[in-house]
Design an enzyme around this catalytic site. Structure first.
Site, PDB file in Angstrom:
ATOM      1  N   HIS A   1       0.822  -1.125  -0.215  1.00  0.00           N
ATOM      2  CA  HIS A   1      -0.003  -0.056  -0.075  1.00  0.00           C
ATOM      3  C   HIS A   1       0.851   1.158  -0.044  1.00  0.00           C
ATOM      4  O   HIS A   1       0.772   2.074  -0.747  1.00  0.00           O
ATOM      5  CB  HIS A   1      -0.803  -0.056   1.195  1.00  0.00           C
ATOM      6  CG  HIS A   1      -1.773   1.133   1.672  1.00  0.00           C
ATOM      7  ND1 HIS A   1      -3.039   1.258   1.006  1.00  0.00           N
ATOM      8  CD2 HIS A   1      -1.616   2.234   1.824  1.00  0.00           C
ATOM      9  CE1 HIS A   1      -3.620   2.513   1.302  1.00  0.00           C
ATOM     10  NE2 HIS A   1      -2.878   3.034   1.811  1.00  0.00           N
ATOM     11  N   GLU A   2       1.809   1.279   1.097  1.00  0.00           N
ATOM     12  CA  GLU A   2       2.586   2.377   1.077  1.00  0.00           C
ATOM     13  C   GLU A   2       3.540   2.382  -0.314  1.00  0.00           C
ATOM     14  O   GLU A   2       3.866   3.823  -0.742  1.00  0.00           O
ATOM     15  CB  GLU A   2       3.438   2.560   2.334  1.00  0.00           C
ATOM     16  CG  GLU A   2       2.576   2.436   3.653  1.00  0.00           C
ATOM     17  CD  GLU A   2       1.768   3.434   3.785  1.00  0.00           C
ATOM     18  OE1 GLU A   2       1.956   4.695   3.020  1.00  0.00           O
ATOM     19  OE2 GLU A   2       0.761   3.303   4.336  1.00  0.00           O
TER      20      GLU A   2
ATOM     21  N   HIS B   1      -5.867   6.774  -2.646  1.00  0.00           N
ATOM     22  CA  HIS B   1      -6.793   5.805  -2.025  1.00  0.00           C
ATOM     23  C   HIS B   1      -7.698   5.296  -3.073  1.00  0.00           C
ATOM     24  O   HIS B   1      -8.090   6.152  -3.697  1.00  0.00           O
ATOM     25  CB  HIS B   1      -7.331   6.330  -0.772  1.00  0.00           C
ATOM     26  CG  HIS B   1      -6.432   6.362   0.329  1.00  0.00           C
ATOM     27  ND1 HIS B   1      -6.213   7.247   1.528  1.00  0.00           N
ATOM     28  CD2 HIS B   1      -5.114   5.419   0.455  1.00  0.00           C
ATOM     29  CE1 HIS B   1      -5.159   7.035   2.108  1.00  0.00           C
ATOM     30  NE2 HIS B   1      -4.482   6.039   1.623  1.00  0.00           N
TER      31      HIS B   1
ATOM     32  N   CYS C   1      -5.836   0.321 -10.269  1.00  0.00           N
ATOM     33  CA  CYS C   1      -4.670   0.814  -9.839  1.00  0.00           C
ATOM     34  C   CYS C   1      -3.319   0.343 -10.261  1.00  0.00           C
ATOM     35  O   CYS C   1      -2.234   0.928 -10.525  1.00  0.00           O
ATOM     36  CB  CYS C   1      -4.583   0.439  -8.274  1.00  0.00           C
ATOM     37  SG  CYS C   1      -5.881   1.382  -7.258  1.00  0.00           S
TER      38      CYS C   1
HETATM   39 ZN   LIG Z   1      -2.600   5.076   2.213  1.00  0.00          ZN
HETATM   40 ZN   LIG Z   2      -7.430   0.012  -6.604  1.00  0.00          ZN
END
Ligand SMILES: [Zn+2]
Ligand SMILES: [Zn+2]
Length: 175
Positions: free
Chosen positions: A125-126, A135, A163
């Protein structure tokens, strides 16, 4: 893609397993991933006695000074982290940027697999933030925001299609 994983002083449980799993996982998204390990001292000025927590951005400042030809520098600490206005953060990143940090303090579990999965998710995530990803509203996507362990456990370690596409695009531009 050369990554540096920095363990701040204090024991990070199962650190070698974390490195192995994380390297394997991000290799699905990044080319020729190489992970190097380093250690750094926690900045004592970042410690808040009242909160018994460390200021996450101060750890990012330490990571900025890590020397080496690294594409990304990712810190891991066993101390609990905070950011102004928040009770705690699982991690923080420069978005976009070179540095990110994750705390394992709230990710621990007697089940090592669950713990490792959580750490890999938060590191991923980071890392996504360092590539400029924000996000994501897809709750299964690793870029969805987690303010509780429940949300960490609910999401997958993977980037959703959108993403993953943004990440590829940013990598092509030299992210
Ligand atoms: Zn975040
Ligand atoms: Zn996503």
């Amino acid at each position: 893609m050369k990554l540096c994983l920095v363990a701040f002083n204090g024991k990070i449980p199962l650190l070698s397993s974390i490195v192995g799993r994380f390297e394997e996982h991000v290799s699905e998204y990044l080319d020729e991933v190489e992970v190097e390990r380093k250690r750094e001292k926690l900045p004592e000025h970042a410690y808040s006695e009242v909160r018994d927590q460390y200021l996450a951005s101060a750890l990012l400042d330490i990571l900025r000074n890590v020397k080496g030809e690294y594409d990304r520098v990712l810190g891991l600490t066993s101390e609990d982290l905070y950011a102004p206005g928040l009770n705690f953060v699982f991690g923080q990143a420069r978005c976009p940027g070179r540095e990110a940090v994750v705390s394992v303090a709230r990710l621990l579990d007697p089940n090592p697999d669950l713990y490792l999965e959580r750490v890999v998710k938060e590191l991923t995530h980071e890392l996504g933030h360092t590539f400029g990803l924000g996000h994501c509203s897809d709750r299964n996507c690793v870029m969805s925001f987690s303010s509780s362990l429940l949300e960490v456990d609910r999401k997958s370690p993977n980037f959703c299609r959108k993403c993953a596409g943004l990440l590829r695009g940013n990598l092509k531009r030299g992210g």
